[in-house]
Structures are given as C-alpha cells and as structure tokens.
Design a protein around this motif. Sequence first.
Motif, PDB file in Angstrom:
ATOM      1  N   HIS A   5      41.967  41.293  47.852  1.00  0.00           N
ATOM      2  CA  HIS A   5      42.499  41.285  46.488  1.00  0.00           C
ATOM      3  C   HIS A   5      42.492  39.862  45.952  1.00  0.00           C
ATOM      4  O   HIS A   5      43.208  38.996  46.444  1.00  0.00           O
ATOM      5  CB  HIS A   5      43.927  41.854  46.515  1.00  0.00           C
ATOM      6  N   ASN A   6      41.695  39.613  44.914  1.00  0.00           N
ATOM      7  CA  ASN A   6      41.628  38.288  44.302  1.00  0.00           C
ATOM      8  C   ASN A   6      40.953  38.358  42.939  1.00  0.00           C
ATOM      9  O   ASN A   6      40.327  39.363  42.593  1.00  0.00           O
ATOM     10  CB  ASN A   6      40.896  37.299  45.217  1.00  0.00           C
ATOM     11  N   HIS A   7      41.102  37.275  42.187  1.00  0.00           N
ATOM     12  CA  HIS A   7      40.554  37.194  40.836  1.00  0.00           C
ATOM     13  C   HIS A   7      39.783  35.875  40.722  1.00  0.00           C
ATOM     14  O   HIS A   7      40.297  34.890  40.189  1.00  0.00           O
ATOM     15  CB  HIS A   7      41.680  37.281  39.807  1.00  0.00           C
ATOM     16  N   ILE A   8      38.569  35.867  41.242  1.00  0.00           N
ATOM     17  CA  ILE A   8      37.805  34.625  41.385  1.00  0.00           C
ATOM     18  C   ILE A   8      36.717  34.431  40.346  1.00  0.00           C
ATOM     19  O   ILE A   8      36.153  33.339  40.248  1.00  0.00           O
ATOM     20  CB  ILE A   8      37.149  34.559  42.786  1.00  0.00           C
ATOM     21  N   VAL A  12      36.950  35.658  33.223  1.00  0.00           N
ATOM     22  CA  VAL A  12      36.786  37.100  33.044  1.00  0.00           C
ATOM     23  C   VAL A  12      38.141  37.757  32.764  1.00  0.00           C
ATOM     24  O   VAL A  12      38.300  38.484  31.785  1.00  0.00           O
ATOM     25  CB  VAL A  12      36.110  37.744  34.267  1.00  0.00           C
ATOM     26  N   ASP A  13      39.117  37.515  33.642  1.00  0.00           N
ATOM     27  CA  ASP A  13      40.468  38.040  33.405  1.00  0.00           C
ATOM     28  C   ASP A  13      41.448  36.867  33.431  1.00  0.00           C
ATOM     29  O   ASP A  13      41.138  35.808  32.916  1.00  0.00           O
ATOM     30  CB  ASP A  13      40.821  39.163  34.387  1.00  0.00           C
ATOM     31  N   ASP A  14      42.626  37.048  34.030  1.00  0.00           N
ATOM     32  CA  ASP A  14      43.606  35.963  34.077  1.00  0.00           C
ATOM     33  C   ASP A  14      43.463  35.122  35.336  1.00  0.00           C
ATOM     34  O   ASP A  14      44.370  34.367  35.687  1.00  0.00           O
ATOM     35  CB  ASP A  14      45.025  36.518  33.971  1.00  0.00           C
ATOM     36  N   GLY A  15      42.326  35.257  36.015  1.00  0.00           N
ATOM     37  CA  GLY A  15      42.079  34.501  37.232  1.00  0.00           C
ATOM     38  C   GLY A  15      41.436  33.155  36.953  1.00  0.00           C
ATOM     39  O   GLY A  15      41.850  32.437  36.029  1.00  0.00           O
ATOM     40  N   SER A  16      40.424  32.810  37.738  1.00  0.00           N
ATOM     41  CA  SER A  16      39.757  31.515  37.619  1.00  0.00           C
ATOM     42  C   SER A  16      39.330  31.226  36.186  1.00  0.00           C
ATOM     43  O   SER A  16      38.846  32.101  35.476  1.00  0.00           O
ATOM     44  CB  SER A  16      38.532  31.486  38.533  1.00  0.00           C
ATOM     45  N   LYS A  47      45.997  42.772  29.771  1.00  0.00           N
ATOM     46  CA  LYS A  47      45.500  41.397  29.877  1.00  0.00           C
ATOM     47  C   LYS A  47      44.019  41.282  29.513  1.00  0.00           C
ATOM     48  O   LYS A  47      43.552  40.207  29.133  1.00  0.00           O
ATOM     49  CB  LYS A  47      45.697  40.876  31.301  1.00  0.00           C
ATOM     50  N   VAL A  48      43.267  42.376  29.675  1.00  0.00           N
ATOM     51  CA  VAL A  48      41.821  42.320  29.415  1.00  0.00           C
ATOM     52  C   VAL A  48      41.428  43.215  28.240  1.00  0.00           C
ATOM     53  O   VAL A  48      40.271  43.593  28.104  1.00  0.00           O
ATOM     54  CB  VAL A  48      41.017  42.712  30.682  1.00  0.00           C
ATOM     55  N   GLU A  49      42.391  43.538  27.403  1.00  0.00           N
ATOM     56  CA  GLU A  49      42.093  44.370  26.239  1.00  0.00           C
ATOM     57  C   GLU A  49      41.084  43.652  25.334  1.00  0.00           C
ATOM     58  O   GLU A  49      41.222  42.472  25.025  1.00  0.00           O
ATOM     59  CB  GLU A  49      43.369  44.664  25.458  1.00  0.00           C
TER      60      GLU A  49
END
Length: 264
Positions: A5-8, A12-16, A47-49
């Motif tokens: 589970h990660n947002h790298i 793109v989203d609220d990650g990197s 968050k990605v709307e």
Amino acid sequence: MIDFHNHILPSVDDGSKSIDMSLSMLKYAQEQGITDVVNTVHFQHPKVEGIDISYNRIKNEIDKLQNILNQNDISVNIHIGSEVFFLPGLLKLINNPLATMGNGNYMLIEFQTHQLPKDYKTQLFNLKMGGVTPIIAHPERYKPVQDNINIVVEWLAAGCLIQVDAGSPLGYLGEASKIASEKILKNEWCQILGSDSHNNRQRNFCLKESIELVQNFVDYDTSILVNENPQAVIDGTPIQVDFEYNEESKSNFFTRLKDRISLI
C-alpha cells in the motif's frame, strides 16, 4: 519485502508531488530491502475528483516511473493497484482492472475515518459472492474500530482480509491507531502490513522498521505479512486465514455470510 500500500506516482493523487520525490521514496524503499511495491492510487475518492484515474492512465504513469527507476539503478518493481474509497455499488467495479487486483480476485477498500456506512455489510457480502475478496485498508485508523476492535473479527469471519499501516504500530499515525494496530497484530488478525507512504518526509516507507518492531511483540513469523501474503494478492491466489474469535461477538449477518461461503 513487498510494500502493498503506497502512493508513489508523481502528481496523480495526494501522494508524491514530483519525479524527484518518487525517486527519493523508492530509493529509500530499496535500502530497506523492498523489492516490489503495489502502487494503490486513490480510486473514486473525493481527493481525486475530476482527475483521470483510469487503468490506461495509471498504467502509463507506472511504466514511465519504472523506466526512470531502471535508468537510476533503483531495483524496485512497481505493480498496478488502487485503494477504492467505499461508495455504494462496489459490485459494479469488479470488472475494472484498476479497481481490483490479482486477476480480479481482490479489492483494497478504505472507509471514512469517523464512521462506517450503514450498508457496508451488504456491499462486502455482494463482493464476496461475486468472487472478490475485500481487503480492508488500515482499520486501526477508523474511530469505530478503535472503539470496538471486534469489528475486525467480524470482517475476518466474513472472509475479508486486513491490511495494517506500517506507521501505526510505530506511533506515526496517532496513539489510538497505535493501540488498535497492536491489538490486531497480537491477535494475528492482520494479513498484510503496508507502508501507505505518501511522501519522502513524515509519510515515507517504514516497512523494515515496523516489521522489526512488530516481531518483538508477537509470537509468529511476521515475514508472511510482507512477503507471502502480498505476493498472493499480486498473483491472485488464495490466502489462508486462521484466527480465534468469540462466537458471541459475531453478528447474525456475518454468521450467515461465513456459513454460506463455507458451503460454496
């Protein structure tokens, strides 16, 4: 190790927030002994709307980042996945290759932090009957679970899997999350430990530090949480779950669901 589970992905989203941040994060992951990461982009989350969170777009972003990793001698393999925000109609997503993982056999689901939806049990039932095993993302961070840890037992009895954030037992996500995660891990109710990393600062990869800490207060081999089980999700193969629970703690709904699953 595999970080599930990660947002790298950058921007793109609220990650990197950038390629440089992604490289910093993944270099740090490699230093911890992480060989594979399952990028779990936020899916149908507020968050990605308005953002293109489609399979083709995310696959393209992963391919670009993987090429840059290879050019920079960072030996981490990226796998496509998503973290599906609970909304009515999850069953409609089972043929979406981004919403599910492991050849359509698994779906990682997150809920609102402060409350669980009224109809979520029916949604989980429908998914399970549709051949998709729900993986509940970071339950230790949900207020209802912090108040009543038996909710986790009910999810397991219903055939769901549990993913705990690696930062929770370390205390990075608050005291209540730390306490709840320790209960879940000590009782062997967790099947996957994932970093849920978002950046190269306070929400970076912490899998090695976490798994070493957890191993100190449980009496089972924790490597299954970061090796065999996440690999099974990637491959779409079953995960055997053995756990103890009090019969009185189960609701009639989950009892019926478990009985029905066992007959199939």
